[in-house]
Design a protein around this motif. Sequence first.
Motif, PDB file in Angstrom:
ATOM      1  N   UNK A 137     -58.624 -19.493  38.211  1.00  0.00           N
ATOM      2  CA  UNK A 137     -59.982 -19.555  37.677  1.00  0.00           C
ATOM      3  C   UNK A 137     -60.239 -18.246  36.945  1.00  0.00           C
ATOM      4  N   UNK A 138     -60.783 -18.334  35.738  1.00  0.00           N
ATOM      5  CA  UNK A 138     -61.033 -17.139  34.949  1.00  0.00           C
ATOM      6  C   UNK A 138     -61.869 -16.127  35.737  1.00  0.00           C
ATOM      7  N   UNK A 139     -61.404 -14.878  35.716  1.00  0.00           N
ATOM      8  CA  UNK A 139     -62.137 -13.811  36.365  1.00  0.00           C
ATOM      9  C   UNK A 139     -61.834 -13.635  37.842  1.00  0.00           C
ATOM     10  N   UNK A 140     -60.921 -14.466  38.385  1.00  0.00           N
ATOM     11  CA  UNK A 140     -60.592 -14.368  39.819  1.00  0.00           C
ATOM     12  C   UNK A 140     -59.084 -14.366  39.980  1.00  0.00           C
ATOM     13  N   UNK A 141     -58.489 -13.194  39.859  1.00  0.00           N
ATOM     14  CA  UNK A 141     -57.038 -13.079  39.995  1.00  0.00           C
ATOM     15  C   UNK A 141     -56.606 -13.325  41.428  1.00  0.00           C
ATOM     16  N   UNK A 142     -55.465 -14.027  41.568  1.00  0.00           N
ATOM     17  CA  UNK A 142     -54.873 -14.212  42.897  1.00  0.00           C
ATOM     18  C   UNK A 142     -53.629 -13.334  43.058  1.00  0.00           C
ATOM     19  N   UNK A 143     -53.098 -12.821  41.963  1.00  0.00           N
ATOM     20  CA  UNK A 143     -52.019 -11.831  42.003  1.00  0.00           C
ATOM     21  C   UNK A 143     -52.497 -10.594  41.263  1.00  0.00           C
ATOM     22  N   UNK A 144     -52.233  -9.423  41.830  1.00  0.00           N
ATOM     23  CA  UNK A 144     -52.789  -8.186  41.282  1.00  0.00           C
ATOM     24  C   UNK A 144     -51.677  -7.160  41.050  1.00  0.00           C
ATOM     25  N   UNK A 145     -51.151  -7.104  39.849  1.00  0.00           N
ATOM     26  CA  UNK A 145     -50.202  -6.053  39.494  1.00  0.00           C
ATOM     27  C   UNK A 145     -48.906  -6.080  40.277  1.00  0.00           C
ATOM     28  N   UNK A 146     -48.254  -7.228  40.350  1.00  0.00           N
ATOM     29  CA  UNK A 146     -46.997  -7.363  41.093  1.00  0.00           C
ATOM     30  C   UNK A 146     -45.851  -6.740  40.299  1.00  0.00           C
ATOM     31  N   UNK A 147     -45.086  -5.893  40.932  1.00  0.00           N
ATOM     32  CA  UNK A 147     -43.841  -5.352  40.367  1.00  0.00           C
ATOM     33  C   UNK A 147     -42.707  -5.682  41.323  1.00  0.00           C
ATOM     34  N   UNK A 148     -41.682  -6.358  40.783  1.00  0.00           N
ATOM     35  CA  UNK A 148     -40.580  -6.783  41.649  1.00  0.00           C
ATOM     36  C   UNK A 148     -39.334  -6.993  40.800  1.00  0.00           C
ATOM     37  N   UNK A 149     -38.212  -6.494  41.273  1.00  0.00           N
ATOM     38  CA  UNK A 149     -36.913  -6.727  40.615  1.00  0.00           C
ATOM     39  C   UNK A 149     -35.977  -7.361  41.627  1.00  0.00           C
ATOM     40  N   UNK A 150     -35.411  -8.522  41.256  1.00  0.00           N
ATOM     41  CA  UNK A 150     -34.500  -9.247  42.139  1.00  0.00           C
ATOM     42  C   UNK A 150     -33.092  -9.107  41.583  1.00  0.00           C
ATOM     43  N   UNK A 151     -32.194  -8.562  42.374  1.00  0.00           N
ATOM     44  CA  UNK A 151     -30.825  -8.302  41.929  1.00  0.00           C
ATOM     45  C   UNK A 151     -29.995  -9.585  41.982  1.00  0.00           C
ATOM     46  N   UNK A 152     -29.064  -9.776  41.061  1.00  0.00           N
ATOM     47  CA  UNK A 152     -28.204 -10.959  41.093  1.00  0.00           C
ATOM     48  C   UNK A 152     -27.447 -11.057  42.414  1.00  0.00           C
ATOM     49  N   UNK A 153     -27.427 -12.254  43.003  1.00  0.00           N
ATOM     50  CA  UNK A 153     -26.734 -12.490  44.262  1.00  0.00           C
ATOM     51  C   UNK A 153     -27.509 -12.087  45.489  1.00  0.00           C
ATOM     52  N   UNK A 154     -28.721 -11.578  45.311  1.00  0.00           N
ATOM     53  CA  UNK A 154     -29.513 -11.098  46.441  1.00  0.00           C
ATOM     54  C   UNK A 154     -30.245 -12.247  47.128  1.00  0.00           C
ATOM     55  N   UNK A 155     -30.433 -12.110  48.447  1.00  0.00           N
ATOM     56  CA  UNK A 155     -31.317 -12.989  49.213  1.00  0.00           C
ATOM     57  C   UNK A 155     -32.609 -12.230  49.484  1.00  0.00           C
ATOM     58  N   UNK A 156     -33.679 -12.703  48.854  1.00  0.00           N
ATOM     59  CA  UNK A 156     -34.988 -12.062  49.015  1.00  0.00           C
ATOM     60  C   UNK A 156     -35.927 -13.038  49.701  1.00  0.00           C
ATOM     61  N   UNK A 157     -36.534 -12.628  50.793  1.00  0.00           N
ATOM     62  CA  UNK A 157     -37.509 -13.457  51.497  1.00  0.00           C
ATOM     63  C   UNK A 157     -38.912 -12.915  51.217  1.00  0.00           C
ATOM     64  N   UNK A 158     -39.833 -13.825  50.922  1.00  0.00           N
ATOM     65  CA  UNK A 158     -41.236 -13.443  50.742  1.00  0.00           C
ATOM     66  C   UNK A 158     -42.036 -14.004  51.903  1.00  0.00           C
ATOM     67  N   UNK A 159     -42.687 -13.122  52.641  1.00  0.00           N
ATOM     68  CA  UNK A 159     -43.453 -13.527  53.818  1.00  0.00           C
ATOM     69  C   UNK A 159     -44.872 -13.007  53.669  1.00  0.00           C
TER      70      UNK A 159
END
Length: 595
Positions: free
Chosen positions: A349-371
């Motif tokens: 919805x305009x004006x209501x961010x649900x993500x705020x300035x995410x910075x993330x780098x995922x390396x090839x072959x990596x297992x990354x879990x988001x909790x």
Amino acid sequence: MLPIASRPQVRAYLRALFTDYPGRLAGVLALHVTGAAAGLAAPPLLGLLVERVATGASTVTVDRIALAIAGFVVAQAVLVRCARVAAAQLAERVLARLREEFVDGVLAIPLSTVERAGTGDLLSRASRDVAQTSDSVQIALPMIVVSGLQMLLTLAAVGLVGPILLLPALVGVPVIYLSSRWYFNRANAGYLRETAALARMADGLAETVEGARTVETLGWQQRRIRRTQEQLEGTYAAAMYTLKLRTLWFPLSEFGYAVPAAVALLAGGWFVMEGWASVGQVTAAVLYFVSIIDPLDRILSYIDMLQLGQASFARVIGVRAAAGAPVPADGPKPVDEVLVARDVRYSYVDGRDVLHGIDLAVRPGERLAMVGPSGAGKSTLGRLLAGVHAPRAGAVELGTVPLEALPLDELRGHVALVTQEHHVFIGSLRDNLTLARPGATDAELCAALETVDALDWALALPEGLDTADLSLSPAQAQQLALARLVLADPHTLVLDEATSLIDPRAARHLERSLAGALEGRTVIAIAHRLFSAHDADRVAVVEDGRISELGSHDELVAAGGAYAALWRSWHGLSLQQGVDDPDDHHGGDRQPEGQ
């Protein structure tokens, strides 16, 4: 709602659609013109017959005239039949192309756009609007063209019989013109409102049915009933508006085209007495004016259908605008498989961010879990990393190329999203599998099924891979979806609890089966069960739309932050409920599982 094409866009698309078949279109028009011309011979011959009978002509002459009339009637019937068959064949070709382009457009629409618009709007376009467009192209448009040709040729014939006899036709022109102009200025907008109201009602009903359990749990039955009633009232009001337009326009128009025949009969007597026309000419003119009533009536009736068809057609081709311009295939190519999110922000919805300035780098072959807690933004971030959504600000890049700059086919060769949802399409097992890789051999299909431990039950089907009308259990349907994933062979997988809706024993079985297929791939697992995080190379903790912690399981547990609290809570609860302790199985040596 999805976009609606403007009138210039509709006209341009229609021109392009029909002018791609110049030979067939010319043939259809030629047959209609010839058939209409054959129908014009009867009135003057009847007029001639009246004059010959009045002057005492022989029966041989009368018989010849009667035979000529019968011949022209038969010729008209044959030509009209051929014209309608040719028009139907042309219409089917045009509609087939329109449906194909509609499906292509639907499949090209970004999923985020579909989710924002709602399923009701898209379903109403795919069903009611396509059907209404089909009726307009197959029925309304040919009938208007044919009737228009008949009317013009009939008026031309009246002019040839006696130019003065055209004067009665002018009596009805102002009535027809003014009433039609009033109607056309309002009808298109009215029908667009009606179709939009129907789409909203369909969306509301689908939402209520799909969320029936939630509605019942929260006691929202009366609220949903009131909302449905409001949508029904809105649809009723929109339909009554267009009905009011028709009830005013039809009587005025019918009066306008019925009057000329009566005026021609009255004025014809005066013309005969003054010597300006003969009885035969007046007879032919009156018959011509009477014959105009039917094509005019058809034109006005089918114009109303065409107005509804135009509104539906504008909604159908509006899907192309929703799909946007196709991404060029010769654009920049990823230099590697590194997936990076840079200052990503997103809002539903305009004006209501649900993500705020995410910075993330995922390396090839990596297992990354988001909790993280429910509603923290894990699934939203996963959909951005898979290229399903585009960020409002910032960028998600694969090998320095933004995901939205990659053609969809190429993007899915790099990154794929696997969710709890799975679908078994109509067709055989082979058809369902080859959606992911057209042209795959039986050996490749069997290898994919074996990877997800589905080969045994697949070969046990009555006709093996060619078994149609599949009736699969939820676990088998999920295995089929995972087999399609193996065939698609993306480098990076975003797993949004892909097995969480299945029986836990089947889920763990599928996860073990999928582990081999995931070997060497990058895996981003959105995890609600923390044993997935325990087995990951790194864990990203998402809270309130931000990554609050990032590191290995051991590092985050030692840090004593939010993840450590989640782990202690889950670990203690799982022991109380008799769930296996991941540390008892792995002894601290984390091997990558399916998630």
